[in-house]
Write a protein that holds these residues in place. Structure first.
Motif, short mmCIF file in Angstrom:
data_model
loop_
_atom_site.label_atom_id
_atom_site.label_comp_id
_atom_site.label_asym_id
_atom_site.label_seq_id
_atom_site.Cartn_x
_atom_site.Cartn_y
_atom_site.Cartn_z
N ILE A 6 -4.82 -9.24 4.98
CA ILE A 6 -5.45 -8.36 3.85
C ILE A 6 -6.91 -7.81 4.42
O ILE A 6 -7.87 -8.26 4.32
CB ILE A 6 -5.67 -9.13 2.59
CG1 ILE A 6 -4.27 -9.74 2.11
CG2 ILE A 6 -6.10 -8.40 1.45
CD1 ILE A 6 -4.37 -10.88 1.02
N ALA A 9 -10.34 -7.24 1.60
CA ALA A 9 -9.96 -8.27 0.62
C ALA A 9 -10.80 -8.43 -0.43
O ALA A 9 -10.50 -9.15 -1.48
CB ALA A 9 -10.03 -9.46 1.55
N ALA A 14 -6.95 -6.12 -4.18
CA ALA A 14 -6.63 -7.31 -3.17
C ALA A 14 -7.02 -8.58 -3.60
O ALA A 14 -6.00 -9.46 -3.23
CB ALA A 14 -7.58 -6.90 -1.95
N THR A 18 -4.15 -11.67 -3.82
CA THR A 18 -4.46 -12.62 -3.15
C THR A 18 -4.00 -13.80 -3.94
O THR A 18 -3.28 -14.95 -3.62
CB THR A 18 -5.72 -13.09 -3.00
OG1 THR A 18 -6.29 -11.97 -1.76
CG2 THR A 18 -6.02 -14.37 -2.10
N LEU A 29 -2.91 -16.52 4.19
CA LEU A 29 -3.58 -15.39 4.23
C LEU A 29 -4.74 -15.38 4.97
O LEU A 29 -5.56 -16.27 4.99
CB LEU A 29 -4.12 -14.89 2.49
CG LEU A 29 -2.80 -15.25 1.36
CD1 LEU A 29 -3.37 -15.16 0.27
CD2 LEU A 29 -1.75 -14.28 1.80
N LEU A 31 -8.04 -13.23 5.06
CA LEU A 31 -8.67 -12.13 4.27
C LEU A 31 -10.01 -11.54 5.04
O LEU A 31 -10.91 -12.18 5.56
CB LEU A 31 -9.42 -12.99 3.10
CG LEU A 31 -8.60 -13.79 2.14
CD1 LEU A 31 -9.18 -14.57 1.19
CD2 LEU A 31 -7.38 -13.04 1.82
N TYR A 71 -1.54 -5.89 4.98
CA TYR A 71 -1.81 -5.12 3.89
C TYR A 71 -3.24 -4.69 3.68
O TYR A 71 -4.53 -5.09 3.75
CB TYR A 71 -1.59 -6.03 2.44
CG TYR A 71 -2.32 -5.77 1.31
CD1 TYR A 71 -2.25 -4.47 0.82
CD2 TYR A 71 -2.95 -6.72 0.37
CE1 TYR A 71 -2.88 -4.03 -0.32
CE2 TYR A 71 -3.47 -6.57 -0.85
CZ TYR A 71 -3.47 -5.47 -0.98
OH TYR A 71 -3.93 -4.85 -2.41
N ASN A 73 -6.22 -2.67 1.69
CA ASN A 73 -6.57 -2.10 0.67
C ASN A 73 -8.01 -1.37 0.72
O ASN A 73 -8.99 -2.09 0.37
CB ASN A 73 -6.73 -3.30 -0.08
CG ASN A 73 -7.12 -3.05 -1.78
OD1 ASN A 73 -6.08 -2.77 -2.49
ND2 ASN A 73 -8.12 -2.94 -2.04
#
Length: 214
Positions: A6, A9, A14, A18, A29, A31, A71, A73
């Motif tokens: 992510i 994060a 985000a 999460t 994950l 971050l 991902y 963000n």
């Protein structure tokens, strides 16, 4: 078990995503953010927090090692440069799946009075830079990207959304951040979902000249 990176994060969407990943999946994950001290892991066994710069290809490449999904963000005036760095790093790390948060209006797809209002609010550096970043991704047809274009965002505690495709008129005026987070989790669980698509996301029945709360 998926390994998901992510980027950005600390962002509001985000952080909601999460929590949903932790609640609804068994994913691990990673971050990634500029200042790691801004986050604390809720589940240290499933969350790794790392510090890095999203326009630094080396930082990104290292973070992407052994990941299944990226991902992103991200935000800011340098979003086009960040998109180029993410694409370059994914190619080096040999990661294919990318979910990228953009914004409504980058294709001039928002109709009527709301579209005119959206231009007044977002022209002058925002739509242009986010549109340029989207072009970077759309040129990267070797990646399995999905671009997500949310309506104006609310903090409502709800998951309620519908989608449109690039080329369709955008629907509605607003959507909750939690809805976007839920959509991201859904996309991450299906590697074939909306690949090479740019998807508008809004709350149904919120048509108007501008968001009702604005």
């Amino acid at each position: 078990m998926q390994n998901i990176l992510i980027l950005g994060a600390h962002g509001k969407i985000a952080q909601l995503a999460t929590k949903l990943f932790l609640d609804q999946t068994d994913a691990h994950l990673t971050l990634f953010l500029r200042n790691a001290k801004r986050l604390t892991a809720d589940d240290p066994k499933r969350e790794t927090i790392i510090e890095g710069d999203a326009d630094n290809v080396a930082d990104l490449t290292q973070a992407m090692a052994d990941k299944d999904v990226v991902y992103a963000n991200l935000a800011g005036h340098n979003i086009e440069a960040q998109a180029k760095a993410v694409v370059a790093a994914m190619r080096t790390a040999q990661v294919k799946r990318l979910i990228w948060i953009s914004t409504l209006g980058i294709y001039d797809e928002v109709p009527g009075a709301f579209g005119q209002w959206n231009h007044r609010m977002l022209d002058g550096g925002y739509l242009e830079t986010y549109g340029a970043a989207a072009k970077v991704l759309e040129a990267a047809d070797d990646l399995d990207y999905t671009i997500v274009r949310p309506a104006w965002l609310t903090n409502n505690d709800e998951i309620d959304y519908e989608t449109t495709q690039k080329g369709d008129a955008f629907k509605g005026t607003e959507v909750s951040r939690k809805s976007i987070a839920a959509y991201v989790v859904t996309l991450a669980q299906d590697p074939t979902a909306e690949v090479h698509h740019s998807v508008g996301v809004n709350k149904p029945n919120t048509d108007g000249d501008k968001p009702a709360w604005y």
